[in-house]
Design an enzyme around this catalytic site. Sequence first.
Site, PDB file in Angstrom:
ATOM      1  N   LYS A  75      24.730  25.560  52.028  1.00  0.00           N
ATOM      2  CA  LYS A  75      24.130  26.615  51.205  1.00  0.00           C
ATOM      3  C   LYS A  75      23.918  26.077  49.791  1.00  0.00           C
ATOM      4  O   LYS A  75      24.716  25.257  49.310  1.00  0.00           O
ATOM      5  CB  LYS A  75      25.082  27.818  51.201  1.00  0.00           C
ATOM      6  CG  LYS A  75      24.594  29.052  50.475  1.00  0.00           C
ATOM      7  CD  LYS A  75      25.590  30.209  50.662  1.00  0.00           C
ATOM      8  CE  LYS A  75      25.199  31.465  49.911  1.00  0.00           C
ATOM      9  NZ  LYS A  75      26.151  32.585  50.130  1.00  0.00           N
ATOM     10  N   SER A 150      24.003  36.951  51.842  1.00  0.00           N
ATOM     11  CA  SER A 150      23.201  36.050  51.048  1.00  0.00           C
ATOM     12  C   SER A 150      22.970  34.675  51.688  1.00  0.00           C
ATOM     13  O   SER A 150      22.018  33.986  51.314  1.00  0.00           O
ATOM     14  CB  SER A 150      23.864  35.849  49.684  1.00  0.00           C
ATOM     15  OG  SER A 150      25.108  35.194  49.817  1.00  0.00           O
ATOM     16  N   SER A 174      28.561  37.825  53.185  1.00  0.00           N
ATOM     17  CA  SER A 174      27.413  36.906  53.162  1.00  0.00           C
ATOM     18  C   SER A 174      27.408  35.838  54.235  1.00  0.00           C
ATOM     19  O   SER A 174      26.406  35.154  54.395  1.00  0.00           O
ATOM     20  CB  SER A 174      27.315  36.227  51.803  1.00  0.00           C
ATOM     21  OG  SER A 174      26.637  37.080  50.929  1.00  0.00           O
TER      22      SER A 174
HETATM   23  N1  GLN Z   1      25.740  41.658  50.257  1.00  0.00           N
HETATM   24  C1  GLN Z   1      26.854  41.433  49.397  1.00  0.00           C
HETATM   25  C2  GLN Z   1      26.417  41.421  47.963  1.00  0.00           C
HETATM   26  O1  GLN Z   1      25.255  41.501  47.710  1.00  0.00           O
HETATM   27  C3  GLN Z   1      27.583  40.209  49.807  1.00  0.00           C
HETATM   28  C4  GLN Z   1      27.354  39.012  49.020  1.00  0.00           C
HETATM   29  C5  GLN Z   1      28.218  37.856  49.401  1.00  0.00           C
HETATM   30  O2  GLN Z   1      29.070  37.968  50.277  1.00  0.00           O
HETATM   31  N2  GLN Z   1      28.035  36.771  48.677  1.00  0.00           N
HETATM   32  O3  GLN Z   1      27.223  41.355  47.076  1.00  0.00           O
END
Ligand code: GLN
Length: 473
Positions: A75, A150, A174
């Site tokens: 990532k 994400s 994420s």
């Molecule tokens: N969807 C969550 C957010 O927007 C999770 C993000 C993550 O786990 N990095 O914060």
Amino acid sequence: MEFNSLSQIQEEISSGNLSCAKLVDSYLDRIEENKDLNAFLEVYSEEARLLAIQVDEKLKNGKAGKLAGMVIGIKDNFCFADHTVSASSKILENFNSLFSGTAVERLLKEDAIIIGRLNCDEFAMGSSNEYSAYGPVKNPNDKSKVSGGSSGGSAAAVAAKLCLASLGSDTGGSIRQPASFCGVVGFKPSYGRISRHGLIAFASSFDQIGPFTQSVEDTALLYEIMAGEDEFDSTLSSKEVEKTDFNKPEPKALRIAYYNECLDNENLDPEIRQKTLDLIDQLKAEGHTVEPVEFSWLDTMVPIYYVITTAEASSNLARYDGVHYGYRSPNATDLESTYKLSRTEGFGTEVKRRILLGTFVLSSGYYDAYYGKAQKARRLVKEETQKIFENFDFIISPTTPGTAFPLGQEYKDPTVLYLEDIFTVQANISGIPAISLPLGKHSNGLPFGMQLMAPAFGEKELLEFSQYLMNKG
Ligand code: GLN
């Protein structure tokens, strides 16, 4: 050439039918063919080819590491020495890392081949990958749908077999949510298991690194290699990283909890609900105890998460100021306009929204009402979660309320997207391990995941049970 696990690849290599060089070439071809997914922001073609030749040489001499034949993507928030890391943000465009983070180091030491850098939501904030400054990632199962976020690039790349595995980070879901949307295994270990050294920080008391794979076996292997103490991250536990044993007899009489509050959630897709109920019945029929427990905190999960993570993000992201590194506005004329313009032009809308929200909840006069209160609630959720595990081995739920949604939906209200995280954030709030297993197939053709949570540092049991569930399929 299609592989689902490293052991398959290693078998082919040892029987002389495959080399790492050939393998890397075939992944590079697939990456090229699937460019439209927008999963990779950068492909390390030449470097991966050279590394493959070296690993082949090591294999010949019997000197190769445990991950020989593992082609992996990372990532875009993992520091990898002399490679760009941008957190999919304009503010770090062309920023080169001076060092490699611990997780990356440990994989390289075992001869993994890193094939490229994967797209994600900017600073890992989002649930659809649409907040990347470099465009969204498409879902390989249906290109009109989001990949999730994400870590959307990481999930899509593994699902489309552009690499065997990938790394992601999970602050509130994420890893698990995009794994669910794309149909692969996504694992978030306990907080304090894998060093965050070299992971670009979003919310430091939540962030955890984890793998995406096709098989639970590969997840366990990657986890075991990355986990464990590291002098660069003082939040790591000194508890021993126990090895999973996939050869032991099937588990008997496990105790598994589920929440009625989750199954009754108004946003839960009826087919996903049914699949969860079917799985519960199946487990009961196999002799396990599966019971509902009351978890009255479900509706507070998302607010607790967004108050604390935005507060932490507002502090973590203060370092991107146009002075030290990253984007500096060409229109700046003095120190103040350097800060203001660089941040205004460098960050995307969602990141700015979260910095503002986080600054607000931490500001004097509001601190106690928001940040302080959320911290207290976090403690209660953690205690409540621990209490459940006094009587149960695992908690089961769907990973997400629905399947992957269409790309390009307009959100007038950002909290609609925040509700995507309703089932995943409990694990981050309480620091426990959780996994999404690709067990569901919706009549709309899209995959969906089932989530299992285990007590803190119960990774071994969680992974063994996951393997059992995947085998039962
Ligand atoms: N969807 C969550 C957010 O927007 C999770 C993000 C993550 O786990 N990095 O914060």
